[in-house]
Design an enzyme around this catalytic site. Structure first.
Site, PDB file in Angstrom:
ATOM      1  N   HIS A 372     -46.048 -30.041  51.216  1.00  0.00           N
ATOM      2  CA  HIS A 372     -45.163 -29.107  50.499  1.00  0.00           C
ATOM      3  C   HIS A 372     -43.877 -28.778  51.229  1.00  0.00           C
ATOM      4  O   HIS A 372     -43.139 -27.894  50.770  1.00  0.00           O
ATOM      5  CB  HIS A 372     -45.877 -27.782  50.230  1.00  0.00           C
ATOM      6  CG  HIS A 372     -47.062 -27.886  49.320  1.00  0.00           C
ATOM      7  ND1 HIS A 372     -46.981 -27.701  47.960  1.00  0.00           N
ATOM      8  CD2 HIS A 372     -48.346 -28.160  49.585  1.00  0.00           C
ATOM      9  CE1 HIS A 372     -48.182 -27.840  47.431  1.00  0.00           C
ATOM     10  NE2 HIS A 372     -49.036 -28.125  48.404  1.00  0.00           N
ATOM     11  N   LYS A 564     -37.163 -15.517  44.768  1.00  0.00           N
ATOM     12  CA  LYS A 564     -37.955 -16.435  45.590  1.00  0.00           C
ATOM     13  C   LYS A 564     -38.023 -15.840  46.982  1.00  0.00           C
ATOM     14  O   LYS A 564     -37.347 -14.847  47.265  1.00  0.00           O
ATOM     15  CB  LYS A 564     -37.296 -17.817  45.660  1.00  0.00           C
ATOM     16  CG  LYS A 564     -35.788 -17.733  46.000  1.00  0.00           C
ATOM     17  CD  LYS A 564     -35.094 -19.084  45.975  1.00  0.00           C
ATOM     18  CE  LYS A 564     -34.748 -19.609  44.610  1.00  0.00           C
ATOM     19  NZ  LYS A 564     -35.540 -20.721  44.140  1.00  0.00           N
ATOM     20  N   ARG A 565     -38.858 -16.425  47.905  1.00  0.00           N
ATOM     21  CA  ARG A 565     -38.859 -15.947  49.280  1.00  0.00           C
ATOM     22  C   ARG A 565     -37.444 -16.007  49.854  1.00  0.00           C
ATOM     23  O   ARG A 565     -36.643 -16.869  49.486  1.00  0.00           O
ATOM     24  CB  ARG A 565     -39.813 -16.795  50.131  1.00  0.00           C
ATOM     25  CG  ARG A 565     -41.283 -16.460  49.881  1.00  0.00           C
ATOM     26  CD  ARG A 565     -41.600 -15.016  50.227  1.00  0.00           C
ATOM     27  NE  ARG A 565     -41.658 -14.832  51.663  1.00  0.00           N
ATOM     28  CZ  ARG A 565     -42.771 -14.835  52.388  1.00  0.00           C
ATOM     29  NH1 ARG A 565     -43.940 -15.009  51.788  1.00  0.00           N
ATOM     30  NH2 ARG A 565     -42.740 -14.641  53.686  1.00  0.00           N
ATOM     31  N   LYS A 570     -32.882 -21.539  51.383  1.00  0.00           N
ATOM     32  CA  LYS A 570     -32.756 -21.255  49.956  1.00  0.00           C
ATOM     33  C   LYS A 570     -31.388 -20.646  49.616  1.00  0.00           C
ATOM     34  O   LYS A 570     -31.020 -20.513  48.452  1.00  0.00           O
ATOM     35  CB  LYS A 570     -33.874 -20.320  49.498  1.00  0.00           C
ATOM     36  CG  LYS A 570     -35.270 -20.940  49.630  1.00  0.00           C
ATOM     37  CD  LYS A 570     -36.355 -19.966  49.198  1.00  0.00           C
ATOM     38  CE  LYS A 570     -37.767 -20.458  49.471  1.00  0.00           C
ATOM     39  NZ  LYS A 570     -38.251 -21.451  48.467  1.00  0.00           N
ATOM     40  N   THR A 672     -40.736 -24.084  41.873  1.00  0.00           N
ATOM     41  CA  THR A 672     -41.449 -23.929  40.615  1.00  0.00           C
ATOM     42  C   THR A 672     -40.838 -22.774  39.819  1.00  0.00           C
ATOM     43  O   THR A 672     -40.934 -22.750  38.589  1.00  0.00           O
ATOM     44  CB  THR A 672     -42.956 -23.659  40.845  1.00  0.00           C
ATOM     45  OG1 THR A 672     -43.098 -22.662  41.857  1.00  0.00           O
ATOM     46  CG2 THR A 672     -43.673 -24.913  41.277  1.00  0.00           C
ATOM     47  N   LYS A 676     -40.038 -22.125  35.730  1.00  0.00           N
ATOM     48  CA  LYS A 676     -40.375 -20.910  34.973  1.00  0.00           C
ATOM     49  C   LYS A 676     -39.135 -20.360  34.277  1.00  0.00           C
ATOM     50  O   LYS A 676     -39.181 -19.954  33.105  1.00  0.00           O
ATOM     51  CB  LYS A 676     -40.958 -19.846  35.911  1.00  0.00           C
ATOM     52  CG  LYS A 676     -42.311 -20.235  36.484  1.00  0.00           C
ATOM     53  CD  LYS A 676     -42.707 -19.418  37.708  1.00  0.00           C
ATOM     54  CE  LYS A 676     -43.837 -20.139  38.448  1.00  0.00           C
ATOM     55  NZ  LYS A 676     -44.076 -19.608  39.803  1.00  0.00           N
TER      56      LYS A 676
HETATM   57  C1  26W Z   1     -47.652 -22.746  58.674  1.00  0.00           C
HETATM   58  C2  26W Z   1     -46.630 -21.855  58.033  1.00  0.00           C
HETATM   59  C3  26W Z   1     -46.359 -22.320  56.662  1.00  0.00           C
HETATM   60  C4  26W Z   1     -47.071 -21.795  55.607  1.00  0.00           C
HETATM   61  C5  26W Z   1     -46.840 -22.247  54.325  1.00  0.00           C
HETATM   62  C6  26W Z   1     -45.404 -23.290  56.444  1.00  0.00           C
HETATM   63  C7  26W Z   1     -45.184 -23.751  55.177  1.00  0.00           C
HETATM   64  C8  26W Z   1     -45.916 -23.230  54.125  1.00  0.00           C
HETATM   65  C9  26W Z   1     -45.732 -23.751  52.717  1.00  0.00           C
HETATM   66  C10 26W Z   1     -45.928 -25.263  52.728  1.00  0.00           C
HETATM   67  C11 26W Z   1     -44.428 -23.373  52.147  1.00  0.00           C
HETATM   68  C12 26W Z   1     -44.409 -23.501  50.654  1.00  0.00           C
HETATM   69  O1  26W Z   1     -44.871 -22.648  49.933  1.00  0.00           O
HETATM   70  N1  26W Z   1     -43.786 -24.580  50.162  1.00  0.00           N
HETATM   71  C13 26W Z   1     -43.386 -24.621  48.777  1.00  0.00           C
HETATM   72  O2  26W Z   1     -44.363 -25.274  48.003  1.00  0.00           O
HETATM   73  C14 26W Z   1     -44.044 -25.220  46.621  1.00  0.00           C
HETATM   74  C15 26W Z   1     -45.190 -25.815  45.857  1.00  0.00           C
HETATM   75  O3  26W Z   1     -45.266 -27.186  46.084  1.00  0.00           O
HETATM   76  C16 26W Z   1     -42.739 -25.941  46.359  1.00  0.00           C
HETATM   77  O4  26W Z   1     -42.401 -25.801  45.010  1.00  0.00           O
HETATM   78  C17 26W Z   1     -41.632 -25.340  47.226  1.00  0.00           C
HETATM   79  O5  26W Z   1     -40.449 -26.103  47.096  1.00  0.00           O
HETATM   80  C18 26W Z   1     -42.055 -25.324  48.673  1.00  0.00           C
HETATM   81  O6  26W Z   1     -41.101 -24.638  49.468  1.00  0.00           O
END
Ligand code: 26W
Length: 837
Positions: A372, A564-565, A570, A672, A676
């Site tokens: 992701h 979004k975050r 972003k 995503t 939406k």
């Molecule tokens: C380890 C710390 C950490 C935790 C979570 C690093 C990264 C993440 C996630 C992978 C971040 C995340 O939520 N990524 C998002 O995933 C969505 C679903 O696929 C995508 O639509 C977003 O673009 C992506 O940023």
């Protein structure tokens, strides 16, 4: 208004269900109030009524839930297990009322009882067991797997504290813990009888069985118990109900006795709560892998409990493991559950005495991994020392997997290239030795997928280039999707009603049916109704914002939304630069006939992410100045909506005119929220990044506003060091004025240097996310947006075409593709005449 059914949809005027049904629901509510909650109707609160209604709704799901389980058993069906640290479910009452076909009945019954339905549904606590995109995707995919009648299980952690609540004090984010389980959880069944022991630390010893076979055994250390909690997930029309099994940590009995018998009661209890703290809190950071031991412990905790449960279920109907990959598919949601690979190897080899190669083939046939993020700081690596201490046997297994993998590479290669081997290795040897979890997940899986076409291409060309050469068929694309039930049918009742009145309601489960709206894009009456719907939604959002923030907004203005975050990539900051640009133009009489705008921003920053928090503060300072300026505030407003979460999203998204998707090209894996917003009739202003590219392909270039450097140019600029932000700063008078105003305290008079770090990061420290390189094009594109909005009919037409062409982004389509290409399971709920994935 042109259409009565629109008013109906928003104002609860749908025809009343039969009297007998209303009386029946009333009886069931009173029954639960009395027998489940121990209350009488006098003095019962909205919370009590929420609980009674939720329990009555749950009753309608339980039979199907049990049926779904029975069906999977009797068919010996292949099951799909979705392992994820996060499930961002949000609220469930509306979704479950809708699925069980009782939403209107509930509405009418409560009205009949003089109860306030809106206030009652607001009592449901938010299940915020996730950070953002990855966690919400897990929830959408579970709902779609259920809708398609796939026997699917989510597996994750039952956090006591999910995502923090965001408060704003003095314009700054303050995090507050949220005890979402305070009043229990109607949608989960606690299973104190389903407990799995999970070991940590200890040592590895040699074993020899009665046949003289030698093996390895992990022993000693400490044990924590994982207790199951089953969250129900209903599919469309409740044909199938699946579960998300979430684990909470309990101190083990053995542990209790050992310590209690030593007579140290107080310390024993204290240590007990230490073990139980394992599942206390979600890590509220999705930007960096912080390498905390507790996080690694959480990861192994839920992986170990889930695999034990999966293997137990499999062995209850099978005698050996030969058919395991034919009956079990395990999807790893990012690398957070990647320890599942060595854990399954450990179970098969150490506990069930399978040969290494046989076990490895089973693992590889079972696992698939979804990536992701490409951001290097977010890729997980764990120090070898930490793993050796916490999971000594797993480290041994990882070493052996790595060794065999690299031997294979060397055997296939004509020449041994040490550099290449170093890059492929699961162990990063540069500096402190670390385990690369993405390499482990990649090699352990038969499929590895990206979440949008561009992202998948970038995986092949970038971080996984070497692994891709080794396994050219392994990486596939599965573009993300969103569930139309929550994100259109439930969140936007007025638009749903309008659509259904024209094309029927099949679209709810076959989103591509929205193409039936295409001819209506030109229809003046339909356009008028469509605008009326948007207007209703904007008015509702205005009431919501007024109630929460005491701020009155004008629904006539263009609602420009970025939710979004908060993250530098972003580029919320680029949005703010545009807002200030507009402000200065208005002040200086250079704004021409630009339409009045309300810019709405919402999102949480990771608590330790200094820059993201400073950006939130800047947004508040800019909003304070702009909104108070009588010279401009009828033409420009900036609003930050605090505590963004799934429910807040459901309020904001239906009211948006413009969707900001402005990440630096190559940084947003998919997005995503972009889907939406477009599905709810907002037009997108965006970069050619993530799924924006595919949204553009679907809706047509003429119905989306693209700007900025494409990924090749952005990467080139960033990698060869030729980006010269100073030149943009000095060369563009508008940009210059905006940055000076921020940097010299124009929005922070009491503390002129407050935003120096922001301005310096752009002008002096390399502008890593290329805001200055994209600024001019962004502003020009926003000007085009403004002009387009003035042509009301043309804008409405574009918005309708967006809605009509979003079928591809249903998570049903995504899931059908995973099912066919990765899991090898049938999708009985996916009818043949539906849109093919
Ligand atoms: C380890 C710390 C950490 C935790 C979570 C690093 C990264 C993440 C996630 C992978 C971040 C995340 O939520 N990524 C998002 O995933 C969505 C679903 O696929 C995508 O639509 C977003 O673009 C992506 O940023």
């Amino acid at each position: 208004m042109a259409d009565d059914s629109l008013r109906t949809a928003l104002h609860d005027e749908s025809p009343a269900p039969p009297r007998a049904d209303i009386d029946d629901l009333k009886r069931r509510l009173h029954d639960h109030l009395r027998h489940s909650l121990g209350k009488g109707p006098v003095g019962s609160t909205n919370l009590d009524w929420y609980l009674a209604l939720a329990l009555a709704t749950r009753d309608l799901m339980v039979e199907t839930w049990m049926d779904s389980t029975r069906r999977a058993y009797s068919n010996d069906a292949k099951r799909v297990y979705y392992l994820s640290m996060e499930f961002l479910v949000g609220r469930s009452l509306d979704a479950n009322l809708l699925a069980t076909g009782s939403l209107d009945l509930a509405r009418h019954t409560l009205a009949d009882m003089d109860l306030d339905f809106e206030a009652i549904r607001e009592c449901e606590p938010e299940a915020a067991l996730g950070n953002g995109g990855l966690g919400r995707l897990a929830a959408c995919l579970m709902e779609s797997m259920t809708t398609l009648s796939i026997p699917a299980f989510g597996y994750g952690i039952y956090y006591d504290y999910g995502m923090f609540s965001q408060y704003i004090e003095d314009g700054q984010q303050v995090e507050m813990p949220e005890r979402w389980l305070r009043y229990g959880n109607v949608w989960a069944f606690d299973r104190p009888d389903v407990i799995m022991p999970v070991r940590f630390h200890g040592h590895v010893e040699d074993t020899r069985d009665q046949h003289g076979h030698v093996g390895r055994r992990w022993a000693g250390g400490e044990e924590v118990l994982a207790e199951a909690h089953d969250l129900m997930v209903a599919g469309h029309e409740c044909w199938t109900v699946n579960s998300i099994r979430l684990w909470s940590a309990q101190a083990s009995r053995e542990f209790d006795l050992r310590h209690f018998n030593q007579g140290d009661y107080i310390n024993a209890v204290a240590e007990q709560s230490f073990s139980e703290s394992l599942s206390h809190v979600l890590y509220p950071d999705d930007s960096t892998s912080m390498g905390k031991a507790l996080r690694l412990k959480q990861e192994y905790f839920f992986v170990a409990a889930s695999l034990r449960d999966i293997v137990r279920r499999f062995l209850s109907t099978h005698d050996d493991f030969t058919t395991f990959p034919r009956k079990v598919a395990i999807q790893l949601n990012d690398t957070h559950p990647a320890l599942a690979v060595p854990e399954l190897m450990r179970i098969l080899v150490d506990e069930h005495r399978l040969g290494w190669d046989e076990a490895w083939a089973i693992c590889n046939g079972t696992f698939a991994y979804t990536n992701h993020t490409l951001l290097p700081e977010a890729l997980e690596t764990w120090p070898v020392g930490l793993m050796e201490n916490m999971l000594p046997r797993h480290l041994e297994i990882i070493y052996r997997i790595n060794h065999q993998f690299l031997e294979g590479v060397r055997a296939r290669a004509k020449e041994v290239d040490d550099d290449r081997v170093r890059r492929l290795s699961m162990i990063d040897e540069g500096g402190e030795r670390r385990v690369r979890m993405s390499h482990l997940a990649f090699v352990g899986s038969h499929r590895v997928n990206g979440v949008a076409a561009l992202h998948t291409d970038l995986m092949r060309a970038g971080i996984f280039a070497e692994l891709h050469r080794e396994f050219p068929d392994r990486i596939v694309n599965k573009t993300n999707g969103i569930t139309p039930r929550r994100w259109l049918r439930s969140a936007n009742r007025p638009l749903s009603a309008l659509i259904t009145r024209h094309i029927g309601d099949r679209w709810v489960a076959h989103l591509d049916d929205l193409r039936g709206l295409l001819p209506l894009a030109e229809d003046a009456t339909f356009q008028e109704d469509f605008r009326a719907v948007k207007r209703l939604n904007k008015e509702a959002l205005c009431r919501y914002i007024d109630a929460r923030l005491g701020m009155e907004l004008d629904p006539e203005t263009l609602f420009d939304v970025q939710v979004k975050r908060i993250h530098e990539y972003k580029r919320q900051l680029l949005n703010v630069l545009h807002v200030i640009t507009l402000y200065l133009r208005l002040k200086e009489g250079r704004a021409g006939d630009a339409p009045p705008r309300t810019v709405i921003i919402a999102g949480k920053a990771a608590p330790a992410y200094y820059m993201a928090k400073l950006i939130i503060r800047l947004i508040h300072d800019v909003a304070r100045v702009i909104n108070a300026d009588p010279a401009t505030n009828d033409r420009l407003r900036l609003v930050f909506i605090p505590d963004y979460n799934v429910s807040v999203a459901e309020h904001i998204i239906p009211a948006a005119d413009l969707s900001e998707q402005i990440s630096t090209a190559g940084t947003e894996a998919s997005g995503t929220g972009n889907m939406k917003l477009a599905l709810n009739g907002a037009l997108t202003i965006g970069t050619r990044d993530g799924a924006n590219v595919e949204i553009g392909e679907e809706v047509g270039e003429e119905n989306i506003f693209f700007f900025g450097l494409p990924v090749e140019k952005a990467e080139h600029l960033r990698n060869n060091g030729s980006h010269d932000p100073w030149q943009y700063y000095t060369g563009d008078p508008e940009l210059h004025a905006v940055l000076d105003m921020i940097g010299q305290g124009g929005f922070s008079h009491a503390e002129p240097d407050r935003y120096r770090p922001i301005v310096d990061s752009l002008t002096r420290h390399g502008d890593h996310y290329l805001l200055l390189a994209d600024y001019a094009d962004y502003i020009a594109c926003q000007d085009r947006v403004g002009r387009a909005y003035l042509d009301t009919d043309a804008w409405t037409r574009m918005a309708i075409l967006n809605v009509a062409r979003m079928g591809k982004f249903s998570s049903d389509v995504t899931v059908a593709d995973y099912a066919a290409d990765i899991w090898g399971v049938p999708t009985p709920g996916w009818t043949a005449d539906a849109a093919s994935p």
